[in-house]
Design an enzyme around this catalytic site. Structure first.
Site, PDB file in Angstrom:
ATOM      1  N   LYS A  52       0.781  -1.293  -0.029  1.00 29.82           N
ATOM      2  CA  LYS A  52       0.007   0.024   0.013  1.00 29.82           C
ATOM      3  C   LYS A  52       0.844   1.207  -0.046  1.00 29.82           C
ATOM      4  O   LYS A  52       0.476   2.375  -0.691  1.00 29.82           O
ATOM      5  CB  LYS A  52      -0.947  -0.021   1.241  1.00 29.82           C
ATOM      6  CG  LYS A  52      -2.215  -1.231   1.214  1.00 29.82           C
ATOM      7  CD  LYS A  52      -2.807  -1.150   2.452  1.00 29.82           C
ATOM      8  CE  LYS A  52      -3.680  -2.612   2.207  1.00 29.82           C
ATOM      9  NZ  LYS A  52      -4.306  -3.134   3.383  1.00 29.82           N
ATOM     10  N   GLN A  96      -5.021  -1.916   9.312  1.00 29.15           N
ATOM     11  CA  GLN A  96      -4.864  -3.138   8.749  1.00 29.15           C
ATOM     12  C   GLN A  96      -5.322  -4.285   9.625  1.00 29.15           C
ATOM     13  O   GLN A  96      -5.193  -4.576  10.701  1.00 29.15           O
ATOM     14  CB  GLN A  96      -3.348  -3.386   8.554  1.00 29.15           C
ATOM     15  CG  GLN A  96      -3.075  -4.547   7.921  1.00 29.15           C
ATOM     16  CD  GLN A  96      -3.335  -4.611   6.483  1.00 29.15           C
ATOM     17  OE1 GLN A  96      -3.329  -3.593   5.532  1.00 29.15           O
ATOM     18  NE2 GLN A  96      -3.824  -5.782   5.960  1.00 29.15           N
ATOM     19  N   ASP A 119     -11.507   2.398   3.705  1.00 32.74           N
ATOM     20  CA  ASP A 119     -11.635   1.120   3.516  1.00 32.74           C
ATOM     21  C   ASP A 119     -13.191   0.756   3.218  1.00 32.74           C
ATOM     22  O   ASP A 119     -13.533  -0.383   2.671  1.00 32.74           O
ATOM     23  CB  ASP A 119     -11.412   0.422   4.795  1.00 32.74           C
ATOM     24  CG  ASP A 119     -10.138  -0.591   4.289  1.00 32.74           C
ATOM     25  OD1 ASP A 119      -9.779  -1.052   3.314  1.00 32.74           O
ATOM     26  OD2 ASP A 119      -9.355  -1.157   5.213  1.00 32.74           O
TER      27      ASP A 119
END
Ligand code: NAP
Length: 284
Positions: A52, A96, A119
């Site tokens: 990322k 994460q 997200d």
């Protein structure tokens, strides 16, 4: 023989579009910024976070990783997120997953400011998606919709079957396909006679985490097959949830693993970060 839908190529196209947008933002003095929160030292998570960061770097998005001990308490982690919510330099926040077992992921995701939830996992954004309202959409299903668009497949009235009902893939892709006027069926581990559904699918999305689970004889000839799986076969080789060799003989379009859905997920994270930066700076 199916046409392979290359996520790698489509992600490159998305990134080229984003580069133009980011250039324009920079001219206005806005540099999009993504902060990733990484708890513990899970090896796979470290790789995902590194990828990322690399993707951000390639596009000129500022990226920052907040590394925290796996022993951090839930309340301490939520405090860190509150600080990031208040930090004006942070446009997007991503925690994460998975988190260590003593931390409730839902409580942590709920702590993220929905305006920075790149997200798309916050309940408010998931709820907006269910209502068909524009919002931050989860990256993997958003990437799948872009791939379907690029394939030129007609979604209106198509039978779409989703195998898997997770909050991060199965449920949101079902909502997006519904919004695109598909007739959607969601299958899961308790579904009886799975192939009676999959064989009827014009669009088949598979997200089970079971290596090579869907075989060619479970697929309707000419169907578009999207394989979300990132699994390992008995030899430890990376594979998907769909048995590619038998499926490509029947399908019309098929995504490979690797090089299919994976690159699209990261491209959509970049796209959501740019969207967050624009909203943050009140730019249309
Ligand atoms: P998950 O949370 O484990 O969900 C798996 C789903 O599959 C569940 O809904 C489960 O049903 C269903 N399932 C299990 N066995 C089944 C069976 N025999 N028949 C039908 N359905 C069955 O998985 P996930 O997070 O959605 O991930 C799925 C896969 O996608 C994994 O391989 C993951 O690594 C991969 N993934 C890839 C990306 C990417 O960017 N490429 C992103 C996310 C995930 P129940 O609900 O009944 O248990």
């Amino acid at each position: 023989m199916a046409t392979t839908l290359s996520g790698k190529d489509i992600a490159k196209k998305v990134n080229d579009e984003l580069l133009v947008e980011i250039d324009k933002l920079c001219d206005l003095g806005v540099t999009p910024g993504l902060t990733v929160v990484l708890v513990g030292d899970d090896e796979a998570s470290q790789i995902y976070v590194r990828n990322k960061a690399k993707a951000c770097e390639a596009l000129g998005i500022e990226s920052n990783v907040v590394r925290l001990s796996r022993y951090i308490s839930q309340s301490e982690l939520i405090e860190v997120i509150k600080e990031l919510n208040a930090d004006n330099a942070v446009d997007g926040i991503l925690v994460q997953l998975p988190l260590p077992n003593h931390i409730d992921p839902d409580a942590v995701l709920e702590a993220i400011d929905p305006k920075k939830d790149v997200d798309g996992f916050h309940a408010l954004n998931a709820g907006r998606l269910m209502q068909g309202v524009d919002t931050f959409e989860a990256c993997t299903p958003k990437g799948i919709m872009r791939m379907l668009k690029e394939s030129g497949v007609k979604l209106r009235g198509a039978n779409a079957v989703v195998v898997g009902r997770s909050n991060i893939v199965g449920k949101p892709i079902a909502m997006m396909l519904l919004k695109a006027d598909c007739t959607v069926t969601v299958c899961h581990s308790k579904t009886r006679d799975l192939s009676s559904y999959t064989k009827n699918a014009d669009v088949l999305v598979v997200a089970t985490g079971i290596p090579n689970f869907i075989k060619g004889d479970m697929i309707k000839p000419g169907a578009v097959v999207i394989d979300v799986g990132m699994d390992h076969d008995e030899n430890g080789k990376l594979c998907g949830d769909v048995e590619f060799e038998s499926a490509e003989k029947v399908a019309g379009f098929i995504t490979p693993v690797p090089g299919g859905v994976g690159p699209m997920t990261i491209a959509m994270l970049m796209s959501n970060t740019v969207q967050a930066a624009k909203q943050h700076a009140n730019i249309k």
